[in-house]
Design a protein around this motif. Sequence first.
Motif, PDB file in Angstrom:
ATOM      1  N   VAL A 132       0.858  -1.188   0.000  1.00  0.00           N
ATOM      2  CA  VAL A 132       0.000   0.000   0.000  1.00  0.00           C
ATOM      3  C   VAL A 132       0.892   1.235   0.000  1.00  0.00           C
ATOM      4  CG1 VAL A 132      -1.751   1.310   1.280  1.00  0.00           C
ATOM      5  CG2 VAL A 132      -1.834  -1.197   1.253  1.00  0.00           C
ATOM      6  N   ARG A 133       0.774   2.035  -1.062  1.00  0.00           N
ATOM      7  CA  ARG A 133       1.597   3.251  -1.163  1.00  0.00           C
ATOM      8  C   ARG A 133       0.715   4.487  -1.243  1.00  0.00           C
ATOM      9  NH1 ARG A 133       5.860   2.211  -5.919  1.00  0.00           N
ATOM     10  NH2 ARG A 133       6.319   4.346  -5.333  1.00  0.00           N
ATOM     11  N   THR A 134      -0.468   4.409  -0.656  1.00  0.00           N
ATOM     12  CA  THR A 134      -1.433   5.500  -0.730  1.00  0.00           C
ATOM     13  C   THR A 134      -0.853   6.786  -0.151  1.00  0.00           C
ATOM     14  OG1 THR A 134      -3.170   3.863  -0.440  1.00  0.00           O
ATOM     15  CG2 THR A 134      -3.774   6.171  -0.068  1.00  0.00           C
ATOM     16  N   SER A 135      -0.919   7.870  -0.931  1.00  0.00           N
ATOM     17  CA  SER A 135      -0.449   9.159  -0.418  1.00  0.00           C
ATOM     18  C   SER A 135      -1.616  10.006   0.093  1.00  0.00           C
ATOM     19  CB  SER A 135       0.322   9.917  -1.506  1.00  0.00           C
ATOM     20  OG  SER A 135      -0.531  10.187  -2.602  1.00  0.00           O
ATOM     21  N   ALA A 136      -2.843   9.619  -0.231  1.00  0.00           N
ATOM     22  CA  ALA A 136      -4.010  10.353   0.279  1.00  0.00           C
ATOM     23  C   ALA A 136      -4.069  10.198   1.797  1.00  0.00           C
ATOM     24  CB  ALA A 136      -5.287   9.804  -0.349  1.00  0.00           C
ATOM     25  N   ARG A 137      -4.535  11.225   2.463  1.00  0.00           N
ATOM     26  CA  ARG A 137      -4.702  11.195   3.925  1.00  0.00           C
ATOM     27  C   ARG A 137      -6.183  11.101   4.242  1.00  0.00           C
ATOM     28  NH1 ARG A 137      -0.160  10.387   3.679  1.00  0.00           N
ATOM     29  NH2 ARG A 137      -1.096   8.497   4.453  1.00  0.00           N
ATOM     30  N   HIS A 233     -14.635   2.542  -7.377  1.00  0.00           N
ATOM     31  CA  HIS A 233     -13.485   1.626  -7.332  1.00  0.00           C
ATOM     32  C   HIS A 233     -13.417   1.061  -5.917  1.00  0.00           C
ATOM     33  CE1 HIS A 233     -11.070   4.053 -10.625  1.00  0.00           C
ATOM     34  NE2 HIS A 233     -12.260   3.673 -11.046  1.00  0.00           N
ATOM     35  N   ARG A 235     -11.149  -0.804  -3.463  1.00  0.00           N
ATOM     36  CA  ARG A 235      -9.703  -1.022  -3.470  1.00  0.00           C
ATOM     37  C   ARG A 235      -9.211  -1.963  -2.374  1.00  0.00           C
ATOM     38  NH1 ARG A 235      -6.876   2.611  -6.404  1.00  0.00           N
ATOM     39  NH2 ARG A 235      -5.241   1.097  -5.964  1.00  0.00           N
ATOM     40  N   GLU A 262     -14.756   9.381  -1.074  1.00  0.00           N
ATOM     41  CA  GLU A 262     -13.730   8.477  -0.534  1.00  0.00           C
ATOM     42  C   GLU A 262     -14.343   7.770   0.658  1.00  0.00           C
ATOM     43  OE1 GLU A 262     -10.356  10.634   0.811  1.00  0.00           O
ATOM     44  OE2 GLU A 262      -9.687  11.171  -1.197  1.00  0.00           O
ATOM     45  N   ARG A 269      -7.654   2.597   6.147  1.00  0.00           N
ATOM     46  CA  ARG A 269      -7.333   2.271   4.748  1.00  0.00           C
ATOM     47  C   ARG A 269      -8.350   2.924   3.817  1.00  0.00           C
ATOM     48  NH1 ARG A 269      -5.161  -2.677   2.009  1.00  0.00           N
ATOM     49  NH2 ARG A 269      -5.044  -1.989  -0.153  1.00  0.00           N
ATOM     50  N   LEU A 270      -7.859   3.492   2.722  1.00  0.00           N
ATOM     51  CA  LEU A 270      -8.751   4.035   1.690  1.00  0.00           C
ATOM     52  C   LEU A 270      -9.328   2.850   0.913  1.00  0.00           C
ATOM     53  CD1 LEU A 270     -10.031   6.284   0.030  1.00  0.00           C
ATOM     54  CD2 LEU A 270      -7.846   6.626  -1.123  1.00  0.00           C
ATOM     55  N   GLN A 273     -13.089   4.560  -3.745  1.00  0.00           N
ATOM     56  CA  GLN A 273     -13.128   5.893  -4.338  1.00  0.00           C
ATOM     57  C   GLN A 273     -14.298   5.923  -5.304  1.00  0.00           C
ATOM     58  OE1 GLN A 273      -8.831   5.195  -5.204  1.00  0.00           O
ATOM     59  NE2 GLN A 273      -8.691   7.421  -5.141  1.00  0.00           N
TER      60      GLN A 273
END
Lengths: 286, 286
Positions: A132-137, A233, A235, A262, A269-270, A273
Amino acid sequence: MTERTAAETAPTPDGTRYELDRDTTCVARPDAPGVLDTTLSADWAFGMGVNGGYLLALAARALGTSLAQPDPFTITAHYPTASRPGPAEVRTEVLRAGRTLATGTARIVQDGETRVHVTGTYGDLDALDPEVRTSARPPEFPSLAECAANGALPAAFRRNAFMHRSEQLLDPATVRWAVGEPSGRGEIRAWWRLADGRDPDPLALLLAVDSLAPTAFDLGMRGWVPTVELTVHVRARPVPGWLRVSLRTRNAAGGFLEEDGEVWDAAGRLVAQSRQLARAPRQRQA
Amino acid sequence: MTERTAAETAPTPDGTRYELDRDTTCVARPDAPGVLDTTLSADWAFGMGVNGGYLLALAARALGTSLAQPDPFTITAHYPTASRPGPAEVRTEVLRAGRTLATGTARIVQDGETRVHVTGTYGDLDALDPEVRTSARPPEFPSLAECAANGALPAAFRRNAFMHRSEQLLDPATVRWAVGEPSGRGEIRAWWRLADGRDPDPLALLLAVDSLAPTAFDLGMRGWVPTVELTVHVRARPVPGWLRVSLRTRNAAGGFLEEDGEVWDAAGRLVAQSRQLARAPRQRQA
């Protein structure tokens, strides 16, 4: 879709089934491959129609029965006309069954008319790369307790059966439109869960993104905001617990608006979306 | 779709047709209602396949011939398998023809297989309410001259025929991956126009959102980034001139990533919003 989790298969404490599972049940017609019979439940009605997230979840579950993969990774619904509570037919078609992804369509038909058209590509969330490389906060908004104390929806909303299917505790900053003071930012955020205690899963995520009050209200518009198209989506499989749902509109123009969503799960975890195109209400707030 | 603008109907200065119009031409089969014949042009090939934005534009144009409304307001393509240059069939179906919106599907079929499945809801951009309340701001990036001087794509890209169909001048800050220094932000921005001087229109917007280098490269990934699904909202007819295209990824996880796009026209209007779900490249940059 095979029923995969305890939350889906276990009865509720009083021995009945969870509402979302009960009301998205589709029965395959033995003499017509790909065709299923269902009933759109009045319990998910809002205004004159049936909630679009519920319809998407129902179609997604029906489509899942036709595909070898269990989970909708990306799914799009168009809503050419409003659906009504009552009997409906779901017609599914498999476009491709690949090794890791499968694609198909499902349409909800009433009175011979396509009320909802869905296209989805499915996979197996449990088989995904764990990276997981999610940059969204995650959205920042007040605690559950603070939202519970000050983020209740206006009573008028509670007249719709749909509003009793979930608990939603709004960020107080995004519910001022209810007292005639919209923020003008076009944002609605809430803690969200199913009212009967059912744990969230991908189907619940499809519902959650279309469950809050329209962002248009926070822009000072009032009235009906019909969804033209909704894409989600999914995820990750959400962990049990409250979800945080955040919706935002940045492009209200020409009588239409987008609503970007979101969904964050209790583990931070996101998990989904979404974006929908909706018609802006015709009536404006003074 | 009726050809509406001078840019579409006028021949180019040397008397030929513009590339995008020439290569999205579909001919209705007289004996099969809704079925059109076309050729996927090798001029839009990228790697082993054909660019997804070009395929979407072609399917959108074919679908437009079946619908009473001219412009795709929201359109979604799923790409179950890669398309190849060569003959193809487009099968369209009208789901509903409403007074202001019309919905239908189009599928691009090769060798009996659905390569692309498109669902679109169309309307008339020229009939929209003139009110614009967009709160989004145009992407800030350097001038055309600065991007032209320092934002050229790596030469390797120019080996693909597709890259010769448009001019794209990248924001130098989003092309450092080409020299092994990805920013890690997952952003790609460019000034963009069709190479043969054709003015932008809704079909060109469908193409533009899938025309830049993948945002995955700016995250330090390398390799093939196949689109699973692409949705575009066309919100206004662009004025002639350069477009500004901005793409961003915030949720790279589980081997997939979203790519969110915005297209701004020369008048500073947000004319299209897009999102795609793509597979992350398997090969990572060291």
